[in-house]
Design a protein around this motif. Structure first.
Motif, PDB file in Angstrom:
ATOM      1  N   ALA A  25      70.748  17.886  28.250  1.00  0.00           N
ATOM      2  CA  ALA A  25      70.210  16.930  29.005  1.00  0.00           C
ATOM      3  C   ALA A  25      69.506  16.262  27.744  1.00  0.00           C
ATOM      4  O   ALA A  25      69.002  16.061  26.528  1.00  0.00           O
ATOM      5  CB  ALA A  25      68.945  18.363  29.222  1.00  0.00           C
ATOM      6  N   VAL A  26      69.694  15.294  28.898  1.00  0.00           N
ATOM      7  CA  VAL A  26      68.868  14.004  27.543  1.00  0.00           C
ATOM      8  C   VAL A  26      67.115  14.074  27.228  1.00  0.00           C
ATOM      9  O   VAL A  26      67.280  14.161  26.252  1.00  0.00           O
ATOM     10  CB  VAL A  26      68.140  12.142  28.614  1.00  0.00           C
ATOM     11  N   GLY A  27      66.254  14.722  27.835  1.00  0.00           N
ATOM     12  CA  GLY A  27      64.524  14.668  27.911  1.00  0.00           C
ATOM     13  C   GLY A  27      64.283  13.151  28.121  1.00  0.00           C
ATOM     14  O   GLY A  27      64.941  12.820  28.803  1.00  0.00           O
ATOM     15  N   ASP A  28      62.814  13.020  27.426  1.00  0.00           N
ATOM     16  CA  ASP A  28      61.977  12.388  27.943  1.00  0.00           C
ATOM     17  C   ASP A  28      61.685  10.418  27.562  1.00  0.00           C
ATOM     18  O   ASP A  28      61.816   9.978  27.145  1.00  0.00           O
ATOM     19  CB  ASP A  28      61.138  12.485  28.531  1.00  0.00           C
ATOM     20  N   TYR A  29      63.298   9.539  27.456  1.00  0.00           N
ATOM     21  CA  TYR A  29      63.668   8.274  26.928  1.00  0.00           C
ATOM     22  C   TYR A  29      64.909   8.123  27.757  1.00  0.00           C
ATOM     23  O   TYR A  29      65.257   8.446  28.246  1.00  0.00           O
ATOM     24  CB  TYR A  29      64.075   8.880  25.043  1.00  0.00           C
ATOM     25  N   ASP A  30      64.705   6.837  27.449  1.00  0.00           N
ATOM     26  CA  ASP A  30      65.965   6.230  28.135  1.00  0.00           C
ATOM     27  C   ASP A  30      67.062   6.345  27.336  1.00  0.00           C
ATOM     28  O   ASP A  30      67.094   5.236  25.810  1.00  0.00           O
ATOM     29  CB  ASP A  30      65.735   4.504  27.798  1.00  0.00           C
ATOM     30  N   PRO A  31      68.269   7.103  27.679  1.00  0.00           N
ATOM     31  CA  PRO A  31      69.256   6.820  26.622  1.00  0.00           C
ATOM     32  C   PRO A  31      70.306   5.986  26.640  1.00  0.00           C
ATOM     33  O   PRO A  31      70.515   5.970  25.661  1.00  0.00           O
ATOM     34  CB  PRO A  31      70.222   8.371  28.148  1.00  0.00           C
ATOM     35  N   ARG A  32      70.182   4.760  28.055  1.00  0.00           N
ATOM     36  CA  ARG A  32      71.120   3.202  27.349  1.00  0.00           C
ATOM     37  C   ARG A  32      70.171   2.837  25.949  1.00  0.00           C
ATOM     38  O   ARG A  32      70.919   2.423  25.306  1.00  0.00           O
ATOM     39  CB  ARG A  32      71.009   3.017  28.443  1.00  0.00           C
ATOM     40  N   ALA A  33      68.798   2.860  26.174  1.00  0.00           N
ATOM     41  CA  ALA A  33      67.838   2.591  24.820  1.00  0.00           C
ATOM     42  C   ALA A  33      68.107   3.283  23.851  1.00  0.00           C
ATOM     43  O   ALA A  33      68.900   2.768  22.686  1.00  0.00           O
ATOM     44  CB  ALA A  33      67.015   2.489  25.158  1.00  0.00           C
ATOM     45  N   ALA A  34      68.619   4.733  23.401  1.00  0.00           N
ATOM     46  CA  ALA A  34      68.722   5.194  22.342  1.00  0.00           C
ATOM     47  C   ALA A  34      70.601   5.233  21.963  1.00  0.00           C
ATOM     48  O   ALA A  34      70.349   5.061  20.637  1.00  0.00           O
ATOM     49  CB  ALA A  34      68.601   6.916  23.066  1.00  0.00           C
ATOM     50  N   VAL A  35      70.865   4.751  22.839  1.00  0.00           N
ATOM     51  CA  VAL A  35      72.565   4.831  22.694  1.00  0.00           C
ATOM     52  C   VAL A  35      72.510   3.648  21.465  1.00  0.00           C
ATOM     53  O   VAL A  35      72.836   3.523  19.640  1.00  0.00           O
ATOM     54  CB  VAL A  35      73.349   4.632  23.159  1.00  0.00           C
ATOM     55  N   VAL A  36      71.513   2.484  22.112  1.00  0.00           N
ATOM     56  CA  VAL A  36      71.395   1.369  20.927  1.00  0.00           C
ATOM     57  C   VAL A  36      71.042   1.138  19.871  1.00  0.00           C
ATOM     58  O   VAL A  36      71.300   1.179  18.617  1.00  0.00           O
ATOM     59  CB  VAL A  36      71.052  -0.085  22.137  1.00  0.00           C
ATOM     60  N   VAL A  37      70.116   2.076  19.915  1.00  0.00           N
ATOM     61  CA  VAL A  37      69.223   2.361  18.541  1.00  0.00           C
ATOM     62  C   VAL A  37      69.972   3.721  17.278  1.00  0.00           C
ATOM     63  O   VAL A  37      70.477   3.227  16.328  1.00  0.00           O
ATOM     64  CB  VAL A  37      67.942   3.317  19.424  1.00  0.00           C
ATOM     65  N   TRP A  38      70.097   4.502  17.817  1.00  0.00           N
ATOM     66  CA  TRP A  38      71.300   5.174  16.817  1.00  0.00           C
ATOM     67  C   TRP A  38      72.791   5.155  17.202  1.00  0.00           C
ATOM     68  O   TRP A  38      73.630   4.751  15.475  1.00  0.00           O
ATOM     69  CB  TRP A  38      71.993   6.346  18.346  1.00  0.00           C
ATOM     70  N   HIS A  39      73.514   4.307  17.479  1.00  0.00           N
ATOM     71  CA  HIS A  39      74.503   3.004  16.537  1.00  0.00           C
ATOM     72  C   HIS A  39      73.851   1.754  15.686  1.00  0.00           C
ATOM     73  O   HIS A  39      74.203   1.602  14.737  1.00  0.00           O
ATOM     74  CB  HIS A  39      75.529   1.864  18.012  1.00  0.00           C
ATOM     75  N   GLU A  40      72.840   1.616  16.087  1.00  0.00           N
ATOM     76  CA  GLU A  40      72.241   0.310  15.166  1.00  0.00           C
ATOM     77  C   GLU A  40      72.195   1.558  13.867  1.00  0.00           C
ATOM     78  O   GLU A  40      72.402   0.766  12.543  1.00  0.00           O
ATOM     79  CB  GLU A  40      70.905  -0.239  15.731  1.00  0.00           C
ATOM     80  N   VAL A  41      71.394   2.286  14.001  1.00  0.00           N
ATOM     81  CA  VAL A  41      70.794   3.306  12.563  1.00  0.00           C
ATOM     82  C   VAL A  41      71.581   3.893  12.378  1.00  0.00           C
ATOM     83  O   VAL A  41      72.269   3.633  10.707  1.00  0.00           O
ATOM     84  CB  VAL A  41      69.926   4.462  12.869  1.00  0.00           C
TER      85      VAL A  41
END
Length: 120
Positions: A25-41
């Protein structure tokens, strides 16, 4: 503590193995934005996910999730958690779950997807 599905304006999201029963389950965040952040990190530059209801995660991100050791996951969680108002330990646990999901998918020559659905 495991986060449940988010309810952001009536939107529920889940990461899952395309041809399997495993999901996170995703949780309380925007998963599309999270994917971009994870990728950048993870030192990968990638464009935002499309607004489709079901999308495959980028292969490079899945590969990074598969090979990430605890120290790397620590760095990603530390960078990402404040952006979504999540505690470090919760963010780290969530990323570990996603890493496990990615390893399952790759071991089956499958992919990890994100499904965003609006409840009926």
């Amino acid at each position: 503590m495991r986060r449940g599905p988010s309810d952001q304006g009536g939107v529920l999201s889940t990461f899952f193995v395309r041809n399997g029963t495993e999901s996170v389950a995703v949780g309380d965040y925007d998963p599309r934005a999270a994917v971009v952040v994870w990728h950048e990190v993870f030192n990968e530059v990638w464009a935002p996910l499309p607004d489709d209801n079901v999308v495959e995660l980028p292969e490079a991100l899945v590969a990074q999730l598969v090979k990430a050791d605890p120290a790397r996951m620590h760095d990603v969680a530390l960078s990402w958690a404040p952006l979504v108002g999540m505690g470090f330990h919760e963010a780290f646990a969530h990323l570990v779950e996603l890493s496990s999901l990615a390893r399952t998918a790759v071991s089956r020559a499958d992919t990890v997807c994100l499904e965003v659905t609006s409840p009926a």
